[in-house]
Design an enzyme around this catalytic site. Structure first.
Site, PDB file in Angstrom:
ATOM      1  N   TYR A 168     102.083  33.417  46.814  1.00  0.00           N
ATOM      2  CA  TYR A 168     101.584  32.308  45.603  1.00  0.00           C
ATOM      3  C   TYR A 168     102.594  30.919  45.744  1.00  0.00           C
ATOM      4  O   TYR A 168     101.811  29.800  45.430  1.00  0.00           O
ATOM      5  CB  TYR A 168     101.809  33.108  44.566  1.00  0.00           C
ATOM      6  CG  TYR A 168     101.137  32.361  43.185  1.00  0.00           C
ATOM      7  CD1 TYR A 168      99.857  32.752  42.986  1.00  0.00           C
ATOM      8  CD2 TYR A 168     101.717  31.586  42.410  1.00  0.00           C
ATOM      9  CE1 TYR A 168      99.087  32.233  41.914  1.00  0.00           C
ATOM     10  CE2 TYR A 168     101.211  30.858  41.573  1.00  0.00           C
ATOM     11  CZ  TYR A 168     100.037  31.167  41.203  1.00  0.00           C
ATOM     12  OH  TYR A 168      99.294  30.486  40.042  1.00  0.00           O
TER      13      TYR A 168
ATOM     14  N   PHE B 275      81.953   6.571  46.875  1.00  0.00           N
ATOM     15  CA  PHE B 275      81.090   7.757  47.187  1.00  0.00           C
ATOM     16  C   PHE B 275      80.729   8.224  45.854  1.00  0.00           C
ATOM     17  O   PHE B 275      81.337   8.023  44.871  1.00  0.00           O
ATOM     18  CB  PHE B 275      81.964   8.550  48.122  1.00  0.00           C
ATOM     19  CG  PHE B 275      81.422   9.961  48.289  1.00  0.00           C
ATOM     20  CD1 PHE B 275      80.312   9.845  49.517  1.00  0.00           C
ATOM     21  CD2 PHE B 275      81.599  11.056  47.863  1.00  0.00           C
ATOM     22  CE1 PHE B 275      79.659  11.030  49.916  1.00  0.00           C
ATOM     23  CE2 PHE B 275      80.955  12.462  48.296  1.00  0.00           C
ATOM     24  CZ  PHE B 275      79.854  12.451  49.057  1.00  0.00           C
ATOM     25  N   ASP B 276      79.627   9.007  46.047  1.00  0.00           N
ATOM     26  CA  ASP B 276      78.824   9.486  44.770  1.00  0.00           C
ATOM     27  C   ASP B 276      79.939  10.321  43.553  1.00  0.00           C
ATOM     28  O   ASP B 276      79.834  10.050  42.616  1.00  0.00           O
ATOM     29  CB  ASP B 276      77.778  10.067  44.954  1.00  0.00           C
ATOM     30  CG  ASP B 276      77.540  11.363  45.778  1.00  0.00           C
ATOM     31  OD1 ASP B 276      78.902  11.753  46.346  1.00  0.00           O
ATOM     32  OD2 ASP B 276      76.498  11.595  46.185  1.00  0.00           O
TER      33      ASP B 276
ATOM     34  N   ASP C  81      90.284   6.240  50.157  1.00  0.00           N
ATOM     35  CA  ASP C  81      89.464   7.521  50.078  1.00  0.00           C
ATOM     36  C   ASP C  81      89.303   7.695  51.804  1.00  0.00           C
ATOM     37  O   ASP C  81      88.682   7.332  52.298  1.00  0.00           O
ATOM     38  CB  ASP C  81      88.187   7.276  49.550  1.00  0.00           C
ATOM     39  CG  ASP C  81      87.198   8.667  49.638  1.00  0.00           C
ATOM     40  OD1 ASP C  81      87.282   9.506  50.382  1.00  0.00           O
ATOM     41  OD2 ASP C  81      86.093   8.655  49.138  1.00  0.00           O
TER      42      ASP C  81
ATOM     43  N   ALA D  77      88.511  10.213  53.786  1.00  0.00           N
ATOM     44  CA  ALA D  77      87.676  11.307  54.285  1.00  0.00           C
ATOM     45  C   ALA D  77      87.757  11.478  55.760  1.00  0.00           C
ATOM     46  O   ALA D  77      87.805  12.447  56.507  1.00  0.00           O
ATOM     47  CB  ALA D  77      86.566  11.635  53.818  1.00  0.00           C
TER      48      ALA D  77
ATOM     49  N   LYS E 293      85.885  16.844  56.151  1.00  0.00           N
ATOM     50  CA  LYS E 293      85.551  15.837  57.306  1.00  0.00           C
ATOM     51  C   LYS E 293      86.473  15.818  58.274  1.00  0.00           C
ATOM     52  O   LYS E 293      86.391  16.748  59.160  1.00  0.00           O
ATOM     53  CB  LYS E 293      85.313  14.359  56.267  1.00  0.00           C
ATOM     54  CG  LYS E 293      84.617  14.364  55.073  1.00  0.00           C
ATOM     55  CD  LYS E 293      83.442  14.867  55.050  1.00  0.00           C
ATOM     56  CE  LYS E 293      82.758  15.132  53.473  1.00  0.00           C
ATOM     57  NZ  LYS E 293      82.971  14.318  52.543  1.00  0.00           N
TER      58      LYS E 293
ATOM     59  N   HIS F 104      67.490  14.755  43.464  1.00  0.00           N
ATOM     60  CA  HIS F 104      67.143  15.189  44.983  1.00  0.00           C
ATOM     61  C   HIS F 104      67.496  16.612  45.532  1.00  0.00           C
ATOM     62  O   HIS F 104      66.960  17.160  46.234  1.00  0.00           O
ATOM     63  CB  HIS F 104      67.887  14.196  46.050  1.00  0.00           C
ATOM     64  CG  HIS F 104      69.372  14.025  45.681  1.00  0.00           C
ATOM     65  ND1 HIS F 104      69.859  13.350  44.669  1.00  0.00           N
ATOM     66  CD2 HIS F 104      70.190  14.521  46.561  1.00  0.00           C
ATOM     67  CE1 HIS F 104      71.157  13.678  44.850  1.00  0.00           C
ATOM     68  NE2 HIS F 104      71.376  14.225  45.855  1.00  0.00           N
TER      69      HIS F 104
HETATM   70  C1  LIG Z   1      82.802  14.260  51.251  1.00  0.00           C
HETATM   71  C2  LIG Z   1      83.488  12.916  50.309  1.00  0.00           C
HETATM   72  C3  LIG Z   1      84.124  12.953  49.354  1.00  0.00           C
HETATM   73  C4  LIG Z   1      84.251  14.279  48.439  1.00  0.00           C
HETATM   74  O1  LIG Z   1      84.742  15.329  49.196  1.00  0.00           O
HETATM   75  P1  LIG Z   1      84.308  16.928  48.881  1.00  0.00           P
HETATM   76  O2  LIG Z   1      85.168  17.526  49.768  1.00  0.00           O
HETATM   77  O3  LIG Z   1      82.902  16.911  49.288  1.00  0.00           O
HETATM   78  O4  LIG Z   1      84.449  17.077  47.566  1.00  0.00           O
HETATM   79  C5  LIG Z   1      84.648  11.773  48.869  1.00  0.00           C
HETATM   80  N1  LIG Z   1      84.550  10.875  49.595  1.00  0.00           N
HETATM   81  C6  LIG Z   1      83.839  10.572  50.802  1.00  0.00           C
HETATM   82  C7  LIG Z   1      83.975   9.408  51.362  1.00  0.00           C
HETATM   83  C8  LIG Z   1      83.243  11.624  51.259  1.00  0.00           C
HETATM   84  O5  LIG Z   1      82.813  11.637  52.420  1.00  0.00           O
END
Ligand SMILES: *Cc1c(COP(=O)(O)O)cnc(C)c1O
Length: 474
Positions: A98, A150-151, A240, A242, A283, A465
């Site tokens: 843990y 990103f959304d 960000d 990813a 990613k 969507h």
């Molecule tokens: C996928 C993504 C996120 C969010 O990550 P999740 O693991 O899906 O929660 C944030 N920013 C970018 C650029 C992404 O491609």
């Protein structure tokens, strides 16, 4: 096989990433998958009438198809990659303690090497990092500036009552524009926004690569310029990150000053220029789940830690199992392997070139994780409000069981471009799969004039969507 190998060869007008740029001097025109297959998963192959029945059942919404109804699934590259033998082996020694597990310390050592920020927290996926960031750093009325949010990042910023402002370069909106770094932030717009919002700017972010703008990379020069402006303005600057490894590869191949740098050194310099980062390990962590949040600021780390305990768990596991921490630790370094990145970029470019060659317009230049088909140009007879992207996406499915996703006015009612995204899961499909997708698209292109638009018959109050039902027109 020989036909495939010939077609694999770089195009007559190679972009820089197709030239031999490997640290090991790869000098073949054929870029091979730098792995062999150790475990296979059968993929469903359906008849055309079965696919039509599946599409009807799904209300003509590809999100509502089941896996058993899809032959080539290019819906997303998130969490859909193949793990390596090294990752599976590491997962077997995952430590489920843990507090203070060995797996946490293994990941910590990798994060120290790859990212270098002194404080880091595992989280269950990228949006959890965004949520912690938003809840600790933002208050109502403040502003976050980003090349393009990103959304989920936008949603978390807005949930905190702050304004999410996008500052993409103009080229990002022009599908034919071949600029190398269409993910950059518009620096003049940044200066203007910093002056206009003043003290209200709580955070500046750069999304690498710029997912919402087609997976287009951000140049090192742009990251340096944004970093310098943030330092001068006293505003924290986060990445960000990813797709940090894909972005580093594009810098290596497209930004001359970095041609002799290793991809890992480029990635490290990107992180060196930032005060912290959020990262979805689904990613470039090449894992099925996971994310990271980092900072240099010990006081901010303390706030992150308290917020993380509320939602994710103890800070040494952050919503993940020990085996997931192991998969991310190995995946983060595998994502920086130049042989892997060359193959990945080449696969995306190969799909884009193949589609262009059969008359399907795509957003140029190819990005890091996906190809975006320009449905607006392919189907000029279908008006925006009849969703040309959805018509193309469903046609690709009915024709060959290929699942992409509409990124146009069905997903975002105000969208200017009507696109279909084909995202490539990491290390999952071979070149024959890509050739098949191109052949399917060619058949759809041949009857493009017959495709009809859609109307929505049922829609939920938000994010329509994912679950709306549609019916073909006329
Ligand atoms: C996928 C993504 C996120 C969010 O990550 P999740 O693991 O899906 O929660 C944030 N920013 C970018 C650029 C992404 O491609």
């Amino acid at each position: 096989m020989s036909a495939r190998c010939a077609s694999l060869a770089a195009a007559s007008d190679p972009r820089p990433e197709e030239s031999p740029v490997s640290d090991k001097g790869w000098n073949y025109r054929t870029v091979i998958e730098p792995f062999r297959i150790k475990m296979v998963e059968a993929i469903p192959i359906l008849s055309a009438s079965e696919r039509r029945a599946a599409l009807d059942r799904a209300g003509h919404n590809l999100f509502r198809l089941d896996a058993r109804e899809v032959t080539i699934d290019l819906l997303t590259d998130s969490g859909t990659g193949a793990l390596s033998a090294e990752q599976w082996a590491a997962m077997m020694v995952g430590d489920e303690t843990y507090a203070g597990s060995r797996s946490f310390h293994r990941l910590e050592a990798v994060v120290r090497r790859v990212i270098g920020h002194p404080h880091f927290f595992p989280v269950h996926q990228g949006r959890a990092a965004e949520r912690i960031l938003a809840r600790t750093m933002l208050s109502p009325g403040q502003v976050v500036l980003n090349n393009t949010h990103f959304d989920t990042t936008r949603a978390n910023v807005e949930q905190a009552g702050a304004l999410a402002e996008d500052l993409p370069v103009a080229a990002a909106a022009v599908p034919e524009d071949e600029s190398a770094f269409k993910g950059d932030m518009d620096l003049a717009a940044l200066d203007e926004a910093l002056a206009r919002h003043g003290e209200r700017v709580a955070l500046v972010m750069l999304t690498l690569t710029n997912n919402a703008a087609g997976g287009q990379p951000v140049s090192m020069a742009n990251v340096e310029a944004v970093s310098a402006r943030c330092r001068a303005a006293g505003v924290p600057f986060f990445l960000d990150a990813a797709r940090f490894a894909e972005n580093a590869w594009f810098i290596h191949t497209r930004e001359p000053a970095y041609a002799s740098w290793s991809v890992a050194d480029i990635a490290r310099r990107l992180f060196d220029l930032a005060d912290g980062c959020t990262l979805s390990a689904k990613k470039d962590g090449i894992s099925h789940i996971g994310g990271l949040l980092t900072t240099r600021d010990p006081a901010l780390a303390e706030r992150f830690r308290n917020e993380l305990i509320l939602g994710e768990g103890f800070p040494t596991y952050g919503g993940l199992a020990g085996r997931d921490l192991e998969a991310v630790a190995v995946g983060l370094e595998e994502a920086l392997d130049p042989d892997y990145l060359r193959y990945r970029a080449r696969t995306v470019a190969y799909l884009a070139e193949g589609l262009l060659a059969v008359g399907v317009p795509v957003v140029r230049p190819p990005g890091g994780h996906a190809v975006y088909l320009d449905a607006g140009r392919l189907l000029p007879h279908i008006p925006k409000d009849a969703f040309p992207g959805q018509a193309l996406a469903t046609a690709l499915y009915v024709e060959g069981g290929v699942r992409g996703v509409e990124v146009g006015s069905f997903m975002f009612p105000a969208a200017r471009l009507q696109l279909v995204r084909l995202a490539l899961p990491r290390r999952s499909y071979t070149q024959a799969h890509v050739d098949y997708v191109i052949e399917v698209a060619a058949r759809v292109q041949a009857r493009a004039g017959d495709l009809r638009g859609y109307r929505i018959t049922e829609e939920p109050p938000f994010l329509r969507h994912f679950s709306a039902s549609l019916a073909p027109l006329g």
